[in-house]
Design an enzyme around this catalytic site. Structure first.
Site, PDB file in Angstrom:
ATOM      1  N   LYS A 176      32.728  12.900 -31.972  1.00 24.55           N
ATOM      2  CA  LYS A 176      31.852  12.459 -30.882  1.00 24.55           C
ATOM      3  C   LYS A 176      30.952  13.516 -30.651  1.00 24.55           C
ATOM      4  O   LYS A 176      30.971  13.645 -29.857  1.00 24.55           O
ATOM      5  CB  LYS A 176      32.425  11.685 -30.286  1.00 24.55           C
ATOM      6  CG  LYS A 176      33.115  10.160 -30.630  1.00 24.55           C
ATOM      7  CD  LYS A 176      32.959  10.200 -32.108  1.00 24.55           C
ATOM      8  CE  LYS A 176      31.016   9.261 -32.125  1.00 24.55           C
ATOM      9  NZ  LYS A 176      31.345   8.354 -33.531  1.00 24.55           N
ATOM     10  N   GLY A 197      28.561  15.119 -32.179  1.00 26.53           N
ATOM     11  CA  GLY A 197      26.724  15.646 -32.186  1.00 26.53           C
ATOM     12  C   GLY A 197      26.878  15.990 -34.382  1.00 26.53           C
ATOM     13  O   GLY A 197      26.269  16.444 -34.582  1.00 26.53           O
ATOM     14  N   THR A 198      27.888  15.572 -34.675  1.00 29.56           N
ATOM     15  CA  THR A 198      28.155  15.903 -36.031  1.00 29.56           C
ATOM     16  C   THR A 198      27.587  14.848 -36.676  1.00 29.56           C
ATOM     17  O   THR A 198      26.921  15.593 -38.169  1.00 29.56           O
ATOM     18  CB  THR A 198      29.709  15.304 -36.302  1.00 29.56           C
ATOM     19  OG1 THR A 198      30.370  15.094 -35.921  1.00 29.56           O
ATOM     20  CG2 THR A 198      29.722  15.370 -37.872  1.00 29.56           C
ATOM     21  N   TRP A 219      24.013  14.044 -36.210  1.00 26.70           N
ATOM     22  CA  TRP A 219      22.305  15.147 -35.375  1.00 26.70           C
ATOM     23  C   TRP A 219      23.031  16.224 -36.706  1.00 26.70           C
ATOM     24  O   TRP A 219      22.204  16.610 -36.870  1.00 26.70           O
ATOM     25  CB  TRP A 219      22.613  15.579 -33.872  1.00 26.70           C
ATOM     26  CG  TRP A 219      21.549  15.994 -33.571  1.00 26.70           C
ATOM     27  CD1 TRP A 219      20.867  16.069 -34.052  1.00 26.70           C
ATOM     28  CD2 TRP A 219      21.540  16.159 -32.426  1.00 26.70           C
ATOM     29  NE1 TRP A 219      19.526  16.515 -33.538  1.00 26.70           N
ATOM     30  CE2 TRP A 219      20.544  16.690 -32.480  1.00 26.70           C
ATOM     31  CE3 TRP A 219      22.176  16.247 -31.278  1.00 26.70           C
ATOM     32  CZ2 TRP A 219      19.480  17.428 -31.132  1.00 26.70           C
ATOM     33  CZ3 TRP A 219      21.460  17.181 -30.232  1.00 26.70           C
ATOM     34  CH2 TRP A 219      20.748  17.205 -29.607  1.00 26.70           C
ATOM     35  N   HIS A 233      36.758  17.538 -39.602  1.00 26.75           N
ATOM     36  CA  HIS A 233      36.901  17.684 -38.168  1.00 26.75           C
ATOM     37  C   HIS A 233      38.094  18.223 -38.307  1.00 26.75           C
ATOM     38  O   HIS A 233      38.374  18.217 -36.732  1.00 26.75           O
ATOM     39  CB  HIS A 233      36.939  15.860 -37.739  1.00 26.75           C
ATOM     40  CG  HIS A 233      35.626  14.924 -37.437  1.00 26.75           C
ATOM     41  ND1 HIS A 233      34.563  15.566 -36.862  1.00 26.75           N
ATOM     42  CD2 HIS A 233      35.413  13.873 -37.946  1.00 26.75           C
ATOM     43  CE1 HIS A 233      33.723  13.843 -36.483  1.00 26.75           C
ATOM     44  NE2 HIS A 233      34.564  13.570 -37.699  1.00 26.75           N
ATOM     45  N   ARG A 288      31.214  19.962 -26.971  1.00 28.92           N
ATOM     46  CA  ARG A 288      29.982  19.396 -26.384  1.00 28.92           C
ATOM     47  C   ARG A 288      31.075  18.741 -25.403  1.00 28.92           C
ATOM     48  O   ARG A 288      32.095  18.862 -25.665  1.00 28.92           O
ATOM     49  CB  ARG A 288      29.593  17.277 -26.750  1.00 28.92           C
ATOM     50  CG  ARG A 288      28.682  16.601 -25.944  1.00 28.92           C
ATOM     51  CD  ARG A 288      29.040  15.182 -26.688  1.00 28.92           C
ATOM     52  NE  ARG A 288      28.442  14.669 -26.346  1.00 28.92           N
ATOM     53  CZ  ARG A 288      27.782  12.888 -26.294  1.00 28.92           C
ATOM     54  NH1 ARG A 288      27.949  12.269 -27.674  1.00 28.92           N
ATOM     55  NH2 ARG A 288      27.053  12.459 -25.486  1.00 28.92           N
ATOM     56  N   TYR A 344      25.980  20.752 -27.674  1.00 28.19           N
ATOM     57  CA  TYR A 344      25.196  20.032 -27.796  1.00 28.19           C
ATOM     58  C   TYR A 344      24.341  18.914 -26.997  1.00 28.19           C
ATOM     59  O   TYR A 344      23.283  19.479 -26.770  1.00 28.19           O
ATOM     60  CB  TYR A 344      26.544  18.201 -27.870  1.00 28.19           C
ATOM     61  CG  TYR A 344      25.859  17.210 -27.761  1.00 28.19           C
ATOM     62  CD1 TYR A 344      25.279  16.555 -29.500  1.00 28.19           C
ATOM     63  CD2 TYR A 344      25.146  15.817 -26.678  1.00 28.19           C
ATOM     64  CE1 TYR A 344      24.671  15.066 -29.012  1.00 28.19           C
ATOM     65  CE2 TYR A 344      24.422  14.778 -26.813  1.00 28.19           C
ATOM     66  CZ  TYR A 344      24.496  14.096 -28.162  1.00 28.19           C
ATOM     67  OH  TYR A 344      23.804  13.338 -27.781  1.00 28.19           O
ATOM     68  N   ARG A 365      24.079   5.875 -30.669  1.00 31.61           N
ATOM     69  CA  ARG A 365      24.305   5.214 -29.316  1.00 31.61           C
ATOM     70  C   ARG A 365      23.197   5.376 -28.466  1.00 31.61           C
ATOM     71  O   ARG A 365      22.159   4.831 -28.684  1.00 31.61           O
ATOM     72  CB  ARG A 365      25.461   5.264 -28.737  1.00 31.61           C
ATOM     73  CG  ARG A 365      25.920   3.957 -27.949  1.00 31.61           C
ATOM     74  CD  ARG A 365      27.476   4.081 -27.713  1.00 31.61           C
ATOM     75  NE  ARG A 365      27.198   5.145 -26.560  1.00 31.61           N
ATOM     76  CZ  ARG A 365      27.382   5.366 -25.091  1.00 31.61           C
ATOM     77  NH1 ARG A 365      27.452   4.579 -24.170  1.00 31.61           N
ATOM     78  NH2 ARG A 365      27.576   6.957 -24.584  1.00 31.61           N
ATOM     79  N   GLY A 386      22.600   8.786 -26.734  1.00 31.06           N
ATOM     80  CA  GLY A 386      22.677  10.400 -26.914  1.00 31.06           C
ATOM     81  C   GLY A 386      22.492  10.988 -26.170  1.00 31.06           C
ATOM     82  O   GLY A 386      21.437  11.702 -25.984  1.00 31.06           O
TER      83      GLY A 386
HETATM   84  P1  A3P Z   1      27.088   8.875 -27.920  1.00 27.03           P
HETATM   85  O1  A3P Z   1      28.341   7.729 -27.971  1.00 27.03           O
HETATM   86  O2  A3P Z   1      26.951   9.948 -26.607  1.00 27.03           O
HETATM   87  O3  A3P Z   1      25.323   7.716 -27.635  1.00 27.03           O
HETATM   88  P2  A3P Z   1      28.820  11.808 -34.044  1.00 27.03           P
HETATM   89  O4  A3P Z   1      27.642  12.075 -34.336  1.00 27.03           O
HETATM   90  O5  A3P Z   1      29.638  13.415 -33.578  1.00 27.03           O
HETATM   91  O6  A3P Z   1      29.891  11.055 -34.379  1.00 27.03           O
HETATM   92  O7  A3P Z   1      28.804  11.838 -32.136  1.00 27.03           O
HETATM   93  C1  A3P Z   1      27.921  10.460 -32.105  1.00 27.03           C
HETATM   94  C2  A3P Z   1      27.735  10.729 -30.871  1.00 27.03           C
HETATM   95  O8  A3P Z   1      25.978  11.337 -31.007  1.00 27.03           O
HETATM   96  C3  A3P Z   1      27.166   9.498 -30.368  1.00 27.03           C
HETATM   97  O9  A3P Z   1      26.522  10.351 -28.691  1.00 27.03           O
HETATM   98  C4  A3P Z   1      25.718   9.176 -30.888  1.00 27.03           C
HETATM   99  O10 A3P Z   1      24.356   8.756 -29.812  1.00 27.03           O
HETATM  100  C5  A3P Z   1      24.826  10.687 -30.845  1.00 27.03           C
HETATM  101  N1  A3P Z   1      23.996  10.968 -31.568  1.00 27.03           N
HETATM  102  C6  A3P Z   1      23.749  10.152 -32.582  1.00 27.03           C
HETATM  103  N2  A3P Z   1      22.876  11.051 -33.947  1.00 27.03           N
HETATM  104  C7  A3P Z   1      22.011  12.035 -33.046  1.00 27.03           C
HETATM  105  C8  A3P Z   1      20.748  12.285 -32.800  1.00 27.03           C
HETATM  106  N3  A3P Z   1      20.176  13.177 -33.738  1.00 27.03           N
HETATM  107  N4  A3P Z   1      20.390  13.494 -31.961  1.00 27.03           N
HETATM  108  C9  A3P Z   1      21.635  13.691 -30.692  1.00 27.03           C
HETATM  109  N5  A3P Z   1      22.227  12.520 -30.377  1.00 27.03           N
HETATM  110  C10 A3P Z   1      22.988  11.996 -31.216  1.00 27.03           C
END
Ligand code: A3P
Length: 302
Positions: free
Chosen positions: A48, A50-51, A53, A111, A133, A197, A264, A266
């Site tokens: 969570k 920003g993986t 992304w 991870h 993050r 992030y 979600r 972001g």
């Molecule tokens: P939120 O739950 O705060 O919205 P991971 O990819 O490590 O599982 O992290 C998920 C988090 O990154 C979520 O945060 C998600 O919304 C956000 N996220 C996913 N894709 C993204 C993107 N392309 N750019 C920015 N944030 C992104």
């Protein structure tokens, strides 16, 4: 030692971190069998942070001369199906994957904390891109993600928060995870690139440029002038990826997990809508103490 709560995933304390119990055989197989190549790129992160992304950015950077963005496999595949995890996907059930058909440079993700990486990743010239993050947004993001599974819907935010305070969450403690990659990146800047992030949300462009250089795919002057970095940033944005059919209604190829919960809100600082001031204070007291003297800081808002 075993550690399990009714609704949270079962964890086992293993090699200095809390490992998802079901992944222990996979981690052992990965450590025993994975042979890194010098041009491998490994994306590392705590869940969570920003993986998803990072995966879409790294994939787009590396493959920009193979496909245009409108033909990118990211339009029809979730980033996690294009950049597999060692511990969850490749070494699933302790199996040994066949990499014969994987063309170089290979792109992987994990991870796992640094100390649990296969030795050959540390010894080779392979490179690691790490994303971090602020932990309060991570807690809130994780809670939403886990409770999106019906069988975990009654896991409370409080339980999730308490786990983090104790350092007993999956792949945790959080502070050990970030601090170790931070230390490696300071000591070996050519080995580990450390991204945040919040900085990327503020302005992704310089970080995409840095990633590309670090990964060995620098943007040419012509590409810079043509706005290729901006195009990648836009393509990999949450709003674009979230709206793709594959990420709205799809499931991952490697597991029954739905793709939607990976996208979600972001935002930076969403935790203020979920955590009380006293909870925030309590966590920050623990966290600041753990990070003190490291030079590592996080932004809680933009
Ligand atoms: P939120 O739950 O705060 O919205 P991971 O990819 O490590 O599982 O992290 C998920 C988090 O990154 C979520 O945060 C998600 O919304 C956000 N996220 C996913 N894709 C993204 C993107 N392309 N750019 C920015 N944030 C992104």
């Amino acid at each position: 030692s075993q550690h399990s709560k009714k609704h949270a995933p079962a964890l086992t304390h293993f090699q200095g971190h809390w490992c998802l119990s079901q992944l222990v055989p996979n981690v052992i197989s990965f450590q025993k069998h994975f042979q890194a190549l010098d041009d491998d790129i490994v994306l590392a992160s705590k869940p969570k942070t920003g993986t998803t992304w990072l995966k879409s950015l790294a994939f787009s950077i590396m493959n920009r001369n193979r496909f245009t963005l409108s033909d990118s496999p990211l339009n029809s595949s979730n980033p996690h199906d294009l950049v597999p995890y060692f511990e969850m996907t490749l070494y699933k059930d302790g199996q040994i994957p066949d990499f014969a058909d994987v063309s170089s440079p290979r792109l992987f993700s994990t991870h796992l904390p640094y100390q649990a990486l296969a030795e050959s990743i540390k010894q080779s010239n392979s490179r690691i891109v790490y994303i971090a993050r602020n932990p309060l947004d991570v807690i809130v993001s994780l809670w939403h993600f886990i409770t999106s599974k019906p069988e975990r819907a009654d896991w409370t935010l409080e339980e999730c928060f308490e786990q983090f305070c104790r350092g007993e969450e999956a792949y945790g403690p959080f502070w050990d995870h970030v601090l170790r990659y931070w230390k490696e990146s300071s000591e070996k800047p050519n080995k580990v690139l450390f991204l945040k992030y919040e900085d990327m949300k503020e302005n992704a462009k310089p970080h995409i440029r840095k990633m590309a250089e670090f990964m060995g795919f620098p943007f040419s002057v012509e590409e810079e002038t043509a706005g290729v970095i901006e195009e990648i940033a836009k393509f990999c944005s949450l709003s674009n990826l979230k709206d793709l059919e594959v990420n709205k209604t799809g499931t991952l190829a490697a597991s029954p997990r739905q793709t939607k919960p990976f996208f979600r809100k972001g935002e930076v600082g969403d935790y203020v809508n979920y955590l009380s001031n006293s909870a925030v204070e309590r966590f920050c007291k623990i966290f600041d103490e753990k990070l003190s003297g490291s030079g590592l800081t996080f932004r809680m808002s933009l």
